[in-house]
Design a protein around this motif. Structure first.
Motif, mmCIF file in Angstrom:
data_model
loop_
_atom_site.group_PDB
_atom_site.id
_atom_site.type_symbol
_atom_site.label_atom_id
_atom_site.label_comp_id
_atom_site.label_asym_id
_atom_site.label_seq_id
_atom_site.Cartn_x
_atom_site.Cartn_y
_atom_site.Cartn_z
ATOM 1 N N GLY A 115 21.879 7.023 6.245
ATOM 2 C CA GLY A 115 21.264 6.683 7.384
ATOM 3 C C GLY A 115 19.904 6.784 7.289
ATOM 4 N N SER A 116 19.280 6.797 6.270
ATOM 5 C CA SER A 116 17.878 6.905 6.245
ATOM 6 C C SER A 116 17.068 5.502 6.451
ATOM 7 N N PHE A 117 15.960 5.590 7.233
ATOM 8 C CA PHE A 117 15.176 4.437 7.204
ATOM 9 C C PHE A 117 13.931 4.776 7.369
ATOM 10 N N SER A 118 12.811 4.147 6.942
ATOM 11 C CA SER A 118 11.483 4.272 6.891
ATOM 12 C C SER A 118 10.581 2.971 6.808
ATOM 13 N N LYS A 119 9.317 3.158 7.153
ATOM 14 C CA LYS A 119 8.677 1.761 7.059
ATOM 15 C C LYS A 119 7.056 2.480 6.983
ATOM 16 N N SER A 120 6.282 1.792 5.901
ATOM 17 C CA SER A 120 4.984 2.141 5.450
ATOM 18 C C SER A 120 4.272 0.876 5.562
ATOM 19 N N VAL A 121 3.240 0.826 6.494
ATOM 20 C CA VAL A 121 2.196 -0.132 6.606
ATOM 21 C C VAL A 121 0.858 0.173 6.009
ATOM 22 N N LEU A 122 0.329 -0.696 4.952
ATOM 23 C CA LEU A 122 -0.878 -0.396 4.430
ATOM 24 C C LEU A 122 -1.735 -1.444 5.062
ATOM 25 N N GLY A 123 -3.161 -0.969 5.362
ATOM 26 C CA GLY A 123 -4.149 -2.081 5.961
ATOM 27 C C GLY A 123 -5.325 -1.783 4.828
ATOM 28 N N PHE A 124 -5.940 -2.912 4.655
ATOM 29 C CA PHE A 124 -7.381 -3.061 3.918
ATOM 30 C C PHE A 124 -7.894 -4.220 4.262
ATOM 31 N N GLU A 125 -9.420 -4.257 3.646
ATOM 32 C CA GLU A 125 -10.124 -5.352 3.724
ATOM 33 C C GLU A 125 -9.975 -6.529 2.698
ATOM 34 N N HIS A 126 -9.921 -7.859 2.927
ATOM 35 C CA HIS A 126 -10.164 -8.641 1.749
ATOM 36 C C HIS A 126 -10.818 -9.762 2.233
ATOM 37 N N ASN A 127 -11.947 -10.150 1.246
ATOM 38 C CA ASN A 127 -12.838 -11.056 1.771
ATOM 39 C C ASN A 127 -13.345 -11.316 3.256
ATOM 40 N N GLY A 128 -13.480 -9.792 3.641
ATOM 41 C CA GLY A 128 -14.335 -9.778 5.028
ATOM 42 C C GLY A 128 -12.925 -9.976 6.096
ATOM 43 N N LYS A 129 -11.788 -10.096 5.528
ATOM 44 C CA LYS A 129 -10.528 -10.150 6.608
ATOM 45 C C LYS A 129 -9.783 -8.950 6.695
ATOM 46 N N SER A 130 -9.276 -8.346 7.791
ATOM 47 C CA SER A 130 -8.338 -7.323 7.930
ATOM 48 C C SER A 130 -7.027 -7.654 7.445
ATOM 49 N N ILE A 131 -6.334 -7.002 6.529
ATOM 50 C CA ILE A 131 -5.076 -7.332 6.037
ATOM 51 C C ILE A 131 -4.191 -6.226 6.414
ATOM 52 N N GLN A 132 -2.778 -6.578 6.799
ATOM 53 C CA GLN A 132 -1.824 -5.421 7.154
ATOM 54 C C GLN A 132 -0.613 -6.023 6.426
ATOM 55 N N THR A 133 -0.154 -5.042 5.637
ATOM 56 C CA THR A 133 1.285 -5.507 4.848
ATOM 57 C C THR A 133 2.103 -4.297 4.902
ATOM 58 N N ASN A 134 3.286 -4.513 4.925
ATOM 59 C CA ASN A 134 4.461 -3.306 4.575
ATOM 60 C C ASN A 134 4.304 -3.042 3.033
ATOM 61 N N MET A 135 4.287 -1.917 2.673
ATOM 62 C CA MET A 135 4.084 -1.231 1.423
ATOM 63 C C MET A 135 5.448 -0.897 0.867
ATOM 64 N N ARG A 136 5.977 -1.268 -0.094
ATOM 65 C CA ARG A 136 7.177 -0.812 -0.730
ATOM 66 C C ARG A 136 7.230 -0.591 -2.300
ATOM 67 N N THR A 137 8.005 0.359 -2.669
ATOM 68 C CA THR A 137 7.948 0.642 -4.198
ATOM 69 C C THR A 137 8.970 -0.199 -5.059
ATOM 70 N N ALA A 138 8.580 -0.845 -5.730
ATOM 71 C CA ALA A 138 9.820 -1.667 -6.577
ATOM 72 C C ALA A 138 9.446 -1.365 -8.128
ATOM 73 N N ASP A 139 10.659 -1.296 -9.043
ATOM 74 C CA ASP A 139 10.751 -1.096 -10.421
ATOM 75 C C ASP A 139 10.931 -2.441 -11.128
#
Length: 836
Positions: free
Chosen positions: A550-574
């Protein structure tokens, strides 16, 4: 009995002798006429068993089912109100007005609590809440339990009480733990848990807590429900993030003083946001973001705790639901009650004309209108009270199955709440007064002379009311049938839409807290990778869909790239993530053991993230994250969340969060043996943990349980509405056809066929069903179009749904009426002509 009659006679004669005429009449009405009316009521009900049976069955089923629906709606509408008994509790959230559109943030940074309390004296209390999962070591077993990291004034904000311990000091020390009563009993049995030590295992680490309080178990309709409470400072990343305003990870709740309103406080938060998010606001403006109607690009806001459960944008701690859902349950329950009440009214009116001579005779003998009304209303009341009792019994018997099907926790104990008691009483009074009162009023209007001459017949107004009520019944039935079909087509669409990854052959295994994810994944690879039935395997921090845990989670990462604000879902993968899920790689490559830097400095992104970067060739682009990750691959967009949401940007890291799930792609043959081997391999290194594996297609289907429950409710309500409507239609058809018995005989003598008579008798009823279809179809289309707007991906409402609904409704109505019509048409005309 004889002695009672003699006593009554003496009393009346004494009153008359002394001149007390009015008193003697009152005594007669109270002690003699009242008893006779009760006897007459029972006799009449027993004499008309068919009428009694139809009304009792219809009303009792309607009362029972509506009670369950009303209890469910009440349970949802009072969600989280348990915590607001001593004043409102507010949840803090943010609205971010980006150039691309509005975004809402639920997670807050750790330092916000202290800043709000320091800068706003009206903030009486503030509590941070972060949920997690741990395993408790008990003897040689590990027990999975939830754990909540929070602040010491938790009990001053929320409505819980401590059964043992002091609410102001229970979480004073970092080593303190407050345990819910059922968990304490599971861990310590009948022993007093206070002061005992709990060993908590999280991966390869162990932590020790001392029990300082026993928490009562709260109601089921709350999102603030915890097995164990500890201080938030025990979170592993706390020291690194305690002063960071760019690390959002917990939910924040506040209480204001009595003089401050939410609106006034939100206005004061404008300067607060401008102070602590100055850089973010400037960056968003540079990218083209415009202020909202309040003049803010980023605004910090508050929302009532109970209100947040129904806000699908901001969302509750559990999955938020649209407020339309509980109101739909209320409306469906009211519709079912109305259909049953309409049956009652129609049958009562129809039967009243059969008792016209009785009414005329009583009026001729001096009966008052109030007495006649009381007689007919009393009979209705007896039916209603019996049906209500039977309905409560039906609800009681159905509650276990209802709870299992619709995942509710209802109990008839909820009926003790004053609001529900008042609502049920008003509902019962309304049905009794309308269903019993209107027919009673109608019979008092009979003309005594005309009645005794046998000239009374159904008036045009009565027939019009009857037809209007039948049209209303079938309008509601058609509406429910159409809604059921549309919900069913949407669920079918959700299940059949390609998700962009392999959901049928991939088995998902939650790792639990007994062993570190990386270690368990390596164990799986060592044991199983050389067997042909296992095609590939990988790991991730988040499941796809909803698994058995039943678990559910969501992580959002924000950072700047070339003067532009970026927001992306952050997930781990192997390794082998793309291969295992059958993702389509449109550029670059997957993570590979051939490149040592992949574990710390590489990412794979989806198409939406690539578009956000705004470069033609994203391969090799370095992202301005903490460790300067380089893009090594781009995969085609896939639905990593439910179809309620549009596909968002996602970035996969190998060194992100810990691995919590293993995905194994298996061969399609010998599936049971393959799963048994996976379970055995898991238990080799995590023998104390429960194996909770499931296929990804099962997980993705679990995301739409809410829609499935709505479909089941609509289907059940539509079925019940049709049955009740047909039950009433059948009874009305019997009575209408019985009034045309001689006409049918004459027509048969003149050569009319069975088919023509059946058609003649059925066509009037089918016209009413046709009118109901015309009314219900556009209403159903509008209502379901509003419901479908909640989905980012939705089916179109097809024309054939309304054609199918119309044909089904006409067929059901025709079968109901034609049964009695054919029976009348086959009757010997000699009998028909003698009937009157």
């Amino acid at each position: 009995n004889k002695s009672q009659k003699e006593e009554d006679s003496k009393v009346i004669l004494a009153m008359l002798w002394s001149g007390q005429v009015n008193e003697s009449i009152a005594y007669l009405q109270t002690n003699i006429i009242g008893k006779n009316e009760l006897k007459i009521a029972f006799r009449n009900l027993w004499k008309n068993k068919t009428y009694l049976f139809i009304n009792l069955i219809g009303l009792s089923v309607a009362f029972g089912i509506s009670t369950l629906l009303f209890l469910t709606a009440y349970d949802l509408l009072t969600f989280d109100q348990f915590h607001e008994q001593n004043g409102p509790v507010y949840r803090v959230y943010q609205k971010i007005n980006e150039a691309q559109g509005e975004q809402y943030g639920n997670s807050m940074p750790l330092p916000m609590r202290g800043a709000l309390k320091a800068e706003f004296p009206e903030v009486k209390l503030a509590v941070r809440v972060l949920d997690g999962g741990v395993q408790i070591l008990k003897e040689d077993k590990l027990i999975n339990e939830g754990i909540t990291f929070t602040d010491s004034d938790f009990f001053q904000v929320f409505g819980y009480k401590l059964l043992k311990g002091n609410s102001t000091t229970a979480l004073k020390e970092l080593s303190n733990v407050v345990v819910r009563e059922d968990v304490a009993k599971n861990l310590f049995g009948e022993q007093d848990p206070m002061g005992k030590t709990i060993t908590v295992s999280h991966g390869d680490k162990q932590q020790y807590y001392i029990v300082s309080g026993i928490l009562e178990k709260g109601p089921d309709n709350t999102s603030i429900d915890h097995e164990m409470l500890v201080r938030i400072e025990n979170v592993g990343e706390y020291n690194n993030n305690k002063d960071r305003w760019d690390a959002n990870q917990h939910t924040l709740y506040i209480k204001l003083d009595e003089k401050t309103t939410a609106t006034a406080f939100e206005k004061r938060l404008k300067s607060f946001t401008a102070k602590y998010y100055k850089g973010n606001i400037a960056q968003l403006k540079k990218e083209g973001a415009k202020p909202d109607d309040r003049g803010e690009v980023i605004s910090t806001r508050i929302m009532g705790l109970s209100e947040s459960h129904f806000d699908t944008k901001v969302g509750g701690r559990n999955q938020a639901i649209n407020k339309v859902y509980p109101y739909t349950l209320l409306i469906v329950g009211i519709i079912i009650l109305l259909i049953a009440a309409i049956n009652f009214i129609n049958l009562s009116i129809a039967k009243s004309f059969g008792r016209a001579k009785e009414v005329g005779m009583r009026k001729a003998l001096g009966a008052f209108k109030t007495q006649i009304m009381g007689q007919f209303w009393g009979e209705a009341f007896l039916i209603c009270i019996a049906a209500f009792g039977a309905g409560i019994l039906i609800a009681y018997l159905l509650i276990p199955q209802y709870n299992a099907i619709f995942r509710t926790t209802l109990s008839l104990q909820m009926l003790k709440t004053p609001v529900l008691l008042a609502a049920i009483f008003l509902c019962f009074a309304f049905i009794t007064l309308i269903a019993g009162g209107y027919p009673a009023l109608a019979v008092t209007r009979f003309n005594t002379v005309e009645v005794l001459k046998g000239k009374v017949k159904v008036s045009g107004s009565s027939g019009g009311i009857r037809n209007s009520l039948i049209i209303f019944q079938f309008t509601m039935s058609v509406l429910l049938i159409a809604c059921t079909l549309i919900v069913w087509t949407q669920i079918k669409y959700l299940r059949s839409k390609p998700l962009g990854f392999n959901a049928t052959q991939v088995y998902s295994i939650p790792i639990g807290n007994e062993i570190a994810g990386k270690r368990l994944l390596q164990h799986f690879r060592n044991r199983l990778s050389n067997q042909p039935r296992f095609l590939s395997m990988t790991g991730s921090d988040v499941n796809l869909g909803r698994g058995l845990d039943g678990s559910f989670s969501k992580s959002v990462l924000g950072f700047e790239h070339n003067g532009k604000s970026i927001q992306t879902n952050m997930r781990t993968a192997d390794y082998e993530f793309v291969k295992t899920l059958d993702l389509k790689l449109i550029d670059g490559r997957d993570f590979s053991e051939a490149y040592a830097t992949d574990t710390t400095g590489a990412v794979v992104i989806n198409e939406t993230m690539a578009k956000q970067l705004g470069v033609k060739d994203p391969i090799g682009v370095t992202l301005n994250t903490d460790n300067k990750h380089k893009v090594i691959g781009v995969v085609k967009d896939f639905h990593f969340e439910s179809l309620h949401r549009q596909i968002e940007a996602v970035t996969f890291f190998m060194n992100g969060f810990s691995i919590n799930y293993i995905f194994v792609k298996i061969a399609p043959d010998h599936v049971d043996e393959t799963i048994a081997l996976l379970k055995k391999t898991y238990n080799e290194v995590a023998p104390k943990s429960e194996f909770q594996g499931s296929f990804l297609d099962e997980n993705t289907n679990n995301q739409y349980k809410k829609e499935e429950r709505l479909s089941q409710i609509f289907f059940s309500a539509a079925t019940l509405a049709i049955i009740l409507s047909c039950l009433g239609l059948f009874a009305i058809a019997i009575m209408v056809i019985s009034q045309r018995t001689k006409e049918i005989g004459v027509r048969k003598v003149l050569g009319a066929s069975v088919v023509s008579i059946t058609t003649l008798l059925s066509v009037d009823f089918l016209k009413m069903v046709g009118v109901a279809i015309i009314i219900a179809s556009p209403v159903a289309w509008w209502l379901m179009d509003q419901w479908l707007a909640d989905f980012a991906y939705r089916t179109e409402i097809q024309w054939w749904i309304f054609i199918a609904t119309a044909l089904l409704s006409v067929a059901i109505a025709f079968l109901t009426v034609s049964f009695q019509a054919i029976r009348a048409a086959l009757t010997n005309p000699t009998k028909s002509l003698r009937s009157e």
